[in-house]
Design a protein around this motif. Structure first.
Motif, PDB file in Angstrom:
ATOM      1  N   HIS A  26       0.852  -1.189   0.000  1.00  0.00           N
ATOM      2  CA  HIS A  26       0.000   0.000   0.000  1.00  0.00           C
ATOM      3  C   HIS A  26       0.885   1.236   0.000  1.00  0.00           C
ATOM      4  O   HIS A  26       1.921   1.259   0.657  1.00  0.00           O
ATOM      5  CB  HIS A  26      -0.881   0.041   1.262  1.00  0.00           C
ATOM      6  CG  HIS A  26      -1.899  -1.055   1.295  1.00  0.00           C
ATOM      7  ND1 HIS A  26      -2.577  -1.405   2.442  1.00  0.00           N
ATOM      8  CD2 HIS A  26      -2.382  -1.864   0.314  1.00  0.00           C
ATOM      9  CE1 HIS A  26      -3.425  -2.396   2.170  1.00  0.00           C
ATOM     10  NE2 HIS A  26      -3.317  -2.695   0.893  1.00  0.00           N
ATOM     11  N   PHE A  27       0.479   2.225  -0.750  1.00  0.00           N
ATOM     12  CA  PHE A  27       1.098   3.548  -0.647  1.00  0.00           C
ATOM     13  C   PHE A  27       0.059   4.454   0.003  1.00  0.00           C
ATOM     14  O   PHE A  27      -1.114   4.083   0.115  1.00  0.00           O
ATOM     15  CB  PHE A  27       1.462   4.093  -2.028  1.00  0.00           C
ATOM     16  CG  PHE A  27       2.496   3.287  -2.755  1.00  0.00           C
ATOM     17  CD1 PHE A  27       3.837   3.358  -2.395  1.00  0.00           C
ATOM     18  CD2 PHE A  27       2.144   2.455  -3.820  1.00  0.00           C
ATOM     19  CE1 PHE A  27       4.804   2.618  -3.074  1.00  0.00           C
ATOM     20  CE2 PHE A  27       3.103   1.716  -4.496  1.00  0.00           C
ATOM     21  CZ  PHE A  27       4.429   1.794  -4.129  1.00  0.00           C
ATOM     22  N   GLY A  31      -4.119  13.082   2.103  1.00  0.00           N
ATOM     23  CA  GLY A  31      -5.351  12.887   2.871  1.00  0.00           C
ATOM     24  C   GLY A  31      -5.361  11.529   3.559  1.00  0.00           C
ATOM     25  O   GLY A  31      -6.371  11.138   4.151  1.00  0.00           O
ATOM     26  N   GLY A  32      -4.222  10.811   3.482  1.00  0.00           N
ATOM     27  CA  GLY A  32      -4.112   9.524   4.162  1.00  0.00           C
ATOM     28  C   GLY A  32      -4.864   8.390   3.485  1.00  0.00           C
ATOM     29  O   GLY A  32      -5.014   7.321   4.066  1.00  0.00           O
ATOM     30  N   ARG A  33      -5.320   8.634   2.255  1.00  0.00           N
ATOM     31  CA  ARG A  33      -6.045   7.555   1.571  1.00  0.00           C
ATOM     32  C   ARG A  33      -5.068   6.466   1.122  1.00  0.00           C
ATOM     33  O   ARG A  33      -3.935   6.756   0.724  1.00  0.00           O
ATOM     34  CB  ARG A  33      -6.811   8.116   0.368  1.00  0.00           C
ATOM     35  CG  ARG A  33      -7.996   8.989   0.805  1.00  0.00           C
ATOM     36  CD  ARG A  33      -8.593   9.708  -0.369  1.00  0.00           C
ATOM     37  NE  ARG A  33      -7.596  10.481  -1.080  1.00  0.00           N
ATOM     38  CZ  ARG A  33      -7.758  10.958  -2.307  1.00  0.00           C
ATOM     39  NH1 ARG A  33      -8.880  10.748  -2.955  1.00  0.00           N
ATOM     40  NH2 ARG A  33      -6.802  11.661  -2.890  1.00  0.00           N
ATOM     41  N   ILE A  34      -5.520   5.218   1.188  1.00  0.00           N
ATOM     42  CA  ILE A  34      -4.635   4.095   0.868  1.00  0.00           C
ATOM     43  C   ILE A  34      -4.669   3.796  -0.634  1.00  0.00           C
ATOM     44  O   ILE A  34      -5.746   3.690  -1.229  1.00  0.00           O
ATOM     45  CB  ILE A  34      -5.055   2.840   1.651  1.00  0.00           C
ATOM     46  CG1 ILE A  34      -4.871   3.082   3.150  1.00  0.00           C
ATOM     47  CG2 ILE A  34      -4.266   1.608   1.213  1.00  0.00           C
ATOM     48  CD1 ILE A  34      -5.431   1.968   4.015  1.00  0.00           C
ATOM     49  N   VAL A  35      -3.488   3.668  -1.246  1.00  0.00           N
ATOM     50  CA  VAL A  35      -3.371   3.227  -2.644  1.00  0.00           C
ATOM     51  C   VAL A  35      -3.107   1.719  -2.608  1.00  0.00           C
ATOM     52  O   VAL A  35      -2.060   1.283  -2.141  1.00  0.00           O
ATOM     53  CB  VAL A  35      -2.193   3.944  -3.361  1.00  0.00           C
ATOM     54  CG1 VAL A  35      -2.093   3.480  -4.807  1.00  0.00           C
ATOM     55  CG2 VAL A  35      -2.325   5.446  -3.261  1.00  0.00           C
ATOM     56  N   THR A  63       5.598  -2.420  -8.931  1.00  0.00           N
ATOM     57  CA  THR A  63       5.554  -2.466  -7.465  1.00  0.00           C
ATOM     58  C   THR A  63       5.873  -3.877  -6.970  1.00  0.00           C
ATOM     59  O   THR A  63       6.624  -4.041  -6.008  1.00  0.00           O
ATOM     60  CB  THR A  63       4.182  -1.980  -6.955  1.00  0.00           C
ATOM     61  OG1 THR A  63       3.921  -0.690  -7.515  1.00  0.00           O
ATOM     62  CG2 THR A  63       4.147  -1.890  -5.452  1.00  0.00           C
ATOM     63  N   VAL A  64       5.346  -4.898  -7.641  1.00  0.00           N
ATOM     64  CA  VAL A  64       5.686  -6.278  -7.251  1.00  0.00           C
ATOM     65  C   VAL A  64       7.196  -6.482  -7.390  1.00  0.00           C
ATOM     66  O   VAL A  64       7.870  -6.935  -6.452  1.00  0.00           O
ATOM     67  CB  VAL A  64       4.922  -7.317  -8.116  1.00  0.00           C
ATOM     68  CG1 VAL A  64       5.498  -8.718  -7.919  1.00  0.00           C
ATOM     69  CG2 VAL A  64       3.435  -7.315  -7.775  1.00  0.00           C
ATOM     70  N   THR A  75       4.153  -4.104   2.467  1.00  0.00           N
ATOM     71  CA  THR A  75       3.205  -3.842   3.558  1.00  0.00           C
ATOM     72  C   THR A  75       2.854  -5.151   4.255  1.00  0.00           C
ATOM     73  O   THR A  75       2.607  -5.179   5.457  1.00  0.00           O
ATOM     74  CB  THR A  75       1.920  -3.195   2.984  1.00  0.00           C
ATOM     75  OG1 THR A  75       2.292  -2.035   2.238  1.00  0.00           O
ATOM     76  CG2 THR A  75       0.926  -2.816   4.069  1.00  0.00           C
ATOM     77  N   GLY A  76       2.826  -6.239   3.486  1.00  0.00           N
ATOM     78  CA  GLY A  76       2.514  -7.536   4.070  1.00  0.00           C
ATOM     79  C   GLY A  76       2.916  -8.669   3.145  1.00  0.00           C
ATOM     80  O   GLY A  76       3.269  -8.447   1.988  1.00  0.00           O
ATOM     81  N   GLY A  77       2.879  -9.883   3.688  1.00  0.00           N
ATOM     82  CA  GLY A  77       3.198 -11.059   2.884  1.00  0.00           C
ATOM     83  C   GLY A  77       4.556 -11.632   3.215  1.00  0.00           C
ATOM     84  O   GLY A  77       5.279 -11.096   4.066  1.00  0.00           O
TER      85      GLY A  77
END
Ligand SMILES: Nc1ncnc2c1ncn2[C@@H]1O[C@H](COP(=O)(O)OP(=O)(O)OP(=O)(O)O)[C@@H](O)[C@H]1O
Ligand SMILES: [Mg+2]
Length: 334
Positions: A26-27, A31-35, A63-64, A75-77
């Motif tokens: 996630h980016f 406004g703190g919205r998640i990409v 990104t991958v 962010t995870g995985g």
């Protein structure tokens, strides 16, 4: 580009070098919205295999690739590389590991320092490998240049004195200098003239065979992916829609998105059934991806149920995986 598909896949199973499970990146937008750039991606890459990642612009391919090399933090995985949990390594441990994983960029010019000769560019990479200076390093530089189809004469020239194809060869030589096991090639031929693309792809295939390289090959161009890769992973809006052997996916794509991609960029292959799937509109924003199946808003086969749950990437048999409610066991359309 249109190039004939030159080879068919060696189907022998390969032991995995890379196993990725549940990769999330996630980016944060203003406004703190998640990409939601990458959501729950699984990947397995066998030793000596080339896996192609394909999808429209913004689907999360780069990104991958960058996350796997930890050029950006996941962010995870989890990612297992030759049995080691790479995402759990400390920054110090990662410095050692980084040598084993290299990246080849789309634009070889901007990734080569214009003020350094080719000899100096490769020497810089050899330094991280701890090569002695002097004769041994010079010999290794010439060996690397010859490996990528250049010669000793090129060593004293600067990047601007080369053609695009030659510059990409230098980028490849630099990546190979540290003797990596795994390479992420992010759109390695997209900036090249069509006539040069096949030469560079053939070089990469030759190097894979000679050096036993394992590669994640990223391209938005399905004909390039089909030419270069053993296996294809189709991504859309951060998620894997389908994966299978290069031949299966290009001859008989199962996911409506793969069908649309192949219809839009036909790969020359007389045995392939033609599929005509219209795909209107643009890829939605990863800040507000559709509920359920992220492809449903553009899918010609969407059902009301597609808005309810995210379809899991399901084994439909014969080494094929599809994330679609409309595809059942054996790849049968429901
Ligand atoms: N640093 C960042 N900050 C915010 N959003 C980002 C960042 N990097 C990528 N994104 C977003 O993540 C999504 C995936 O981007 P990514 O570059 O991985 O796509 P891609 O499939 O490689 O596309 P392309 O074919 O254009 O190279 C896009 O919506 C992109 O805008
Ligand atoms: Mg990209």
């Amino acid at each position: 580009m249109t190039i004939a598909v030159a080879r068919d896949v060696d189907q022998a199973p390969a032991t995995p070098l890379i196993e990725v499970r549940g990769l999330v990146k996630h980016f944060y937008a203003p406004g703190g919205r998640i990409v939601h750039a990458v959501e729950d991606v699984d990947l397995t890459i066998g030793r000596g295999r080339i896996v192609g990642l394909v999808g429209e612009s913004g689907s999360g391919k780069t990104t991958v690739g960058r996350t796997l090399l930890r050029l950006i933090e996941p962010t995870g995985g989890r990612m297992s590389f030759d049995g080691t949990d790479v995402f759990a390594l400390s920054a110090r441990e990662m410095r050692q590991w980084r040598r084993r994983m290299q990246i080849i960029f789309q634009d070889p010019f901007s990734s080569l320092n214009p003020r350094l000769t080719i000899r100096a560019i490769i020497a810089e990479a050899l330094d991280t490998r701890g090569y002695a200076k002097g004769r041994a390093r010079l010999d290794r530089t010439v060996e690397l240049l010859e490996l990528v189809g250049l010669s000793a004469d090129h060593a004293s020239r600067y990047p601007h004195e080369f053609s695009g194809g030659q510059r990409q060869r230098i980028g490849i030589a630099r990546a190979l200098a540290v003797e990596p096991d795994f390479i992420v090639a992010d759109e390695p031929v997209s900036a090249l003239d069509v006539s040069i693309q096949a030469q560079v792809l053939n070089l990469m295939e030759d190097l894979r065979r000679r050096l036993g390289l394992t590669m994640l090959f990223i391209s938005h161009d399905l004909s390039v992916i089909a030419y270069a890769c053993d296996e294809i992973v189709v991504m859309y809006l951060g998620r894997v829609m389908e994966r299978g052997s290069s031949r299966d996916v290009r001859i008989a794509p199962l996911h409506p998105y793969s069908q649309a991609l192949i219809a839009a960029a036909p790969v020359p292959d007389p045995s392939r059934r033609r599929v005509h799937v219209p795909l209107g509109g643009d890829i939605p924003s990863p800040i507000a991806p559709p509920s359920g199946c992220v492809f449903r808003t553009r899918c010609p086969k969407a059902l009301p149920a597609c808005a309810e749950t995210v379809p899991p990437l399901t084994d439909v048999g014969q080494g094929r995986f599809v994330a679609c409610l409309r595809v059942g066991a054996g790849g049968v359309s429901l």
